[in-house]
Design an enzyme around this catalytic site. Structure first.
Site, PDB file in Angstrom:
ATOM      1  CG  ASP A 562       0.217   1.344  -4.566  1.00 38.32           C
ATOM      2  OD1 ASP A 562       0.256   2.587  -4.562  1.00 38.32           O
ATOM      3  OD2 ASP A 562       0.383   0.667  -5.594  1.00 38.32           O
ATOM      4  CD  GLU A 565      -1.595   8.380  -2.052  1.00 34.90           C
ATOM      5  OE1 GLU A 565      -0.481   8.213  -2.556  1.00 34.90           O
ATOM      6  OE2 GLU A 565      -2.489   7.517  -2.097  1.00 34.90           O
ATOM      7  CG  ASP A 639       1.070   5.464  -9.951  1.00 37.05           C
ATOM      8  OD1 ASP A 639       1.972   4.718  -9.549  1.00 37.05           O
ATOM      9  OD2 ASP A 639      -0.137   5.270  -9.680  1.00 37.05           O
TER      10      ASP A 639
END
Length: 958
Positions: A562, A565, A639
């Site tokens: 998760d 980035e 998300d």
């Protein structure tokens, strides 16, 4: 007339002779030949022009173009490409005084010796695309006290061309021609600098900096339009602030505003008036806009909370997104020069941190209508690959030739995954799996999301013993009792002061700006944290060693990576992200910022294979980059919101991502963030929630990875609706159908590795000759046979869809035949989504399963959809290990000849441990005049006992 005396003439003659002598003594060399191509030294120079342009032949279908701001080419090792740099032959080089031609048997690159501009031609001599003359720019800039270059290249293409790929984005745009794509890794946004065209070319732009692609002109602030207040005064819009969103006329402040620019974290805190209360308020901007340009104006909003926009009193935009997780919205506005349009923008924020911005872009100039560009913030040189093929599949195959194959995912990953944010205890997780098994709902994977550690221990990779007292035993129960895999969330994040932080910190492996800023996260009282530097090979090894010793040894099956980035702090500007990552061990952070997820995945993939090379690595990561597929990385769309529009946007997002060369994509079925009305629903809200999840589930069953996830309400089928509800029945039906389709789906996974295939396919991949499909982004092919048509409108019971030309189509459920090349309006009852089968298809359906490894696919039912010749290759291997890399797999070909009405089940090729040597195939014919429903209990026309030798079956009934 000018008269010259003899002396003057003699002087000029001597000068010319001297010049000629010097020119012959030091000749200008326009290009030099190399073993794999040429280097050109353009004669014309202008500020930012290239001093050297290199063309290299990678193979007959791929040419690399690099351009340097100096005569020498910088020696930069690519993170993206891994192709062998072997000496290339089979190309020719010819030149004239003005140009040089580099030709392979399939493509030719022609470069101007004056400008260095390159054009590409097919073997028939037709131009495919061309660099615009004098459009190559390498403009010097400085980052961290060092030289770098802004890099810009514009290409001209044919009228009617289209652009796909470029990663995954949430603008609900399919064809990017004339659009702008910003490649900056962010939650829900994935940067992949590779595009494909229906004209059968692709471009891999090898640059990791923040990049714009397509129409790269800047978006302008609202103030650049002609603005008029609500009362007519020129120069601004009227902004009205109300502290009760239910009473928009109860205004506490009215003021003139010319910009709406609260796009990044903390902007709203700085720019909203002190009198305004974001927790319960609303803002309205009203007035008129005008432009001195006629044509399509693009408006781009970023918003958190509720956003509505009216133009000329017509509602044209109605969106919502949870405030902490802003989303984009595009709006095309047709404007005539000098003509006013009334505008009203209503924004209802949520909480103290909210987002709203509006920028716009002028109409595309006529001269630029058939162009697209790349514009990168930083790099040492320009570097791209031109890839050509007979079709888009060949182009994507070229991309994987350059960047690496996609390993086959373990077979269990193609089954159903259950997830939520989050299972808080060991007991809760096991009870959910037990309920699936009790209800006989197929399941292969349960996901343990973030926060299984103690509150103040993020990054320790230690389970909280109070909530997960025996993770080893929990995993054994999942494996041995429930035949279920466990995927676990792993973040590249460390809380300040924990042992792992201290260890990484003393070795210089952490980004320290977040620590210096004392930036706290959202957990409990908030904790100061940072991420590790994934560009450092030693740090990658250390991170793997940490999760290996703490987690992998317990029996974990897969990794959920998760915030990759890296999301050190959500919703920051690109500038702040770079500041947070400075310094990065690879070099200038501006040059490397987008490649973090690639390197993060590399560490875990290589780490696991180094300790357990007999178990397939499987990574689910929120971000990726070109080349991520070689590290067994699947990407999900982040998300996203739980609204109907968000569901629709995932279709184009997933298709474009797949056409970017990475075959494994998934999404949060049902959406991640949820409106308050669904958390505390009325009866009406409950029914909409159930229908939204049903339609999304139907869509998700036909994507590469089938995964449910989201915030409360809980996402298990039995928590969404009771057993007698159509929502429950539909979701269970599509779950079971997915498992029936596993022989088909797993064969597509095999083809994705062995043949560089793409599972989730834009219609343009298979029907490029049908121009209508070039802009259809809400339908797609799942494999070669299934046309998927998601239903994304509430209470929609009829679906308008298009059947591509070049083939006839069968309704999957009834077997009814439809001609191609037409739009049709079909039934779309609550329980089913329209799915059509291409005429000339063979689909293998396996037995009903509760999990993928329950039994081998015997018996297989072959549905043969006649009318055209058909073929399919059944691929099988050992499902979970890497023996397929050693040649241990099998293929059984199915071919149908329409003329002879004969199906041939070919001789089995290859073998592997545990292979079925004898098996049964049931054959069901589906004809134009003899429709057959999708009924697995119906009698077969023929039953074949197969032992590996070829068998022919003739259709007996028409």
């Amino acid at each position: 007339m000018i008269k010259m005396n003899l002396r003057s003439q003699s002087t000029i003659l001597m000068f010319l002779l001297l010049f000629t002598s010097i020119a012959h003594a030091t000749p200008v060399v326009p290009f030099t030949k190399m073993a794999d191509g040429i280097i050109i030294y353009p004669a014309q120079q202008y500020p930012g022009s290239a001093h050297a342009v290199r063309l290299q032949v990678i193979n007959n279908s791929i040419i690399r173009v690099t351009a340097s701001p100096a005569k020498e080419m910088p020696q930069v090792q690519s993170l993206v490409t891994i192709y062998p740099t072997t000496q290339t032959s089979g190309f020719t080089i010819t030149n004239t005084a003005n140009e040089v031609r580099l030709a392979t048997p399939f493509i030719t690159a022609v470069a101007s010796l004056q400008t260095g501009a390159v054009a590409f031609f097919d073997k028939a001599g037709k131009q495919i695309i061309a660099e615009r003359a004098a459009a190559k720019q390498l403009l010097p800039v400085t980052f961290e006290g060092q030289r770098s270059y802004n890099i810009i290249q514009t290409f001209e293409t044919k009228p009617g061309d289209a652009i796909y790929g470029l990663g995954q984005h949430q603008d609900d745009v399919y064809n990017y021609m004339g659009q702008q794509v910003t490649m900056f890794q962010n939650n829900t946004e994935v940067a992949i600098p590779f595009l494909v065209s229906p004209n059968n070319y692709g471009i891999l732009w090898d640059n990791y900096s923040i990049t714009k692609a397509g129409d790269v002109r800047e978006y302008l602030p609202l103030s650049s339009l002609q603005l008029f207040a609500k009362t007519g005064e020129e120069g601004w819009l009227t902004a009205s602030y109300a502290n009760d969103k239910t009473k928009s006329d109860d205004v506490v402040l009215t003021r003139a505003e010319t910009t709406i620019d609260m796009e990044f974290v903390n902007d709203s805190k700085l720019k909203l008036p002190a009198e305004f209360k974001t927790e319960n308020g609303s803002v309205t901007w009203q007035g008129s806009i005008a432009s001195s340009f006629s044509g399509n104006h693009k408006m781009r909003f970023t918003y958190g909370g509720y956003l509505k926009v009216w133009l000329n009193n017509k509602l044209v935009l109605d969106r919502w997104r949870r405030a902490w997780n802003p989303a984009p919205a595009l709006l095309d506005v047709a404007m005539q020069k000098g003509q006013k349009q009334s505008i009203k923008i209503e924004w209802i924020p949520e909480g103290s941190e909210s987002y709203i911005s509006l920028k716009w872009q002028e109409p595309v100039p006529t001269a630029d209508a058939n162009t697209f560009s790349f514009s990168s913030e930083a790099g040492k040189h320009m570097d791209y690959y031109f890839v050509y093929g007979k079709n888009i599949d060949e182009v994507i195959s070229g991309y994987r030739t350059l960047t690496g194959k996609a390993p086959i995912v373990p077979k269990w990953a193609m089954g159903f995954w259950q997830s939520r944010e989050r299972y808080k205890t060991q007991e809760e997780l096991l009870n959910v799996v037990a309920e699936f098994r009790k209800r006989k709902i197929p399941l292969d994977n349960i996901v343990l999301d973030w926060f299984y550690w103690k509150e103040n221990d993020w990054g320790s990779q230690e389970f909280d013993a109070a909530r997960f007292p025996s993770p080893d035993s929990m995993i054994k129960v999942l494996h041995n009792q429930y035949n279920t895999k466990l995927m676990i969330s792993v973040w590249p994040k460390f809380y300040e002061g924990i042992p792992a932080y201290n260890d990484f910190n003393k070795r210089g492996w952490l980004y320290k700006r977040n620590i210096a800023d004392r930036q706290k996260d959202w957990v409990g009282p908030g904790y100061t944290s940072t991420f590790y530097d994934a560009f450092n090979p030693e740090a990658r090894k250390a991170f793997w060693n940490l999760i290996h010793s703490k987690i992998y040894t317990k029996g974990i099956d897969a990794w959920w990576m998760d915030a990759s980035e890296p999301d050190l702090l959500s919703n920051v500007s690109p500038q702040r992200r770079k500041e947070q990552m400075t310094p990065v061990s690879a070099g200038l952070v501006a040059e490397y910022v987008n490649a973090y997820p690639l390197q993060n995945a590399k560490g875990i993939y290589e780490g696991q294979r180094s300790v357990d090379n007999n178990k397939r690595v499987f990574l689910l990561t929120r971000s990726g980059f070109a080349g991520s597929q070689r590290y067994a990385a699947a990407i999900w769309s982040g998300d996203i919101g739980a609204r109907w529009h968000d569901m629709k946007a995932q279709i184009a997002a997933g298709v474009n991502f797949s056409m970017s060369g990475l075959p494994y994509w998934t999404m949060d079925i049902g959406g991640f963030v949820v409106e308050n009305r669904y958390e505390r629903p009325t009866a009406t809200d409950t029914e909409e929630w159930r229908e939204l999840n049903t339609r999304w589930f139907q869509f998700g069953a036909f994507t590469p990875l089938f995964r449910v996830h989201g915030q409360y309400p809980f996402r298990e089928v039995f928590n969404i609706a009771p057993e007698d509800h159509p929502a429950y029945k539909s979701m269970v039906y599509y779950n079971r159908l997915r498992y029936r389709l596993l022989p088909y789906i797993y064969s597509l996974a095999g083809a994705s590795y062995h043949n560089n295939y793409t599972m989730m396919r834009g219609l343009v991949m298979d029907f490029a000759a049908d121009k209508k499909v070039h802009s259809i982004g809400d339908q797609y092919m799942f494999g070669p046979s299934l046309l998927i048509n998601p239903v994304y409108e509430y209470k929609e019971r009829r679906k308008q869809l298009y059947l591509p030309a070049g083939s006839g189509w069968y309704d999957l459920y009834s077997g009814k035949y439809f001609a191609g090349g037409q739009s049709i309006n079909v039934d779309a009852p609550y329980e089913t989504m329209p799915v059509f089968v291409k005429e000339g298809s063979i689909i293998p359906f396996g037995p009903e399963l509760q999990y993928t490894s329950e039994k081998r696919a015997d018996t297989i039912t072959l549905f043969v959809y006649t009318g055209r010749d058909a073929s399919f290759n059944l691929y099988e291997d050992e499902d979970v290990n890497y023996n397929y890399e050693k040649g241990q797999y099998s293929n059984i070909s199915f071919t149908y000849n329409e003329k002879t009405k004969q199906l041939t089940i070919g001789e089995r090729k290859g073998s592997f441990n545990g292979m079925l040597t004898n098996r049964t195939f049931r054959v069901i014919w589906v004809n134009k005049n003899a429709a057959k429903p999708l009924d697995f209990e119906q009698a077969a026309a023929t039953t074949v006992r197969y032992n590996g030798s070829a068998v022919k079956v003739t259709q007996s009934n028409r």
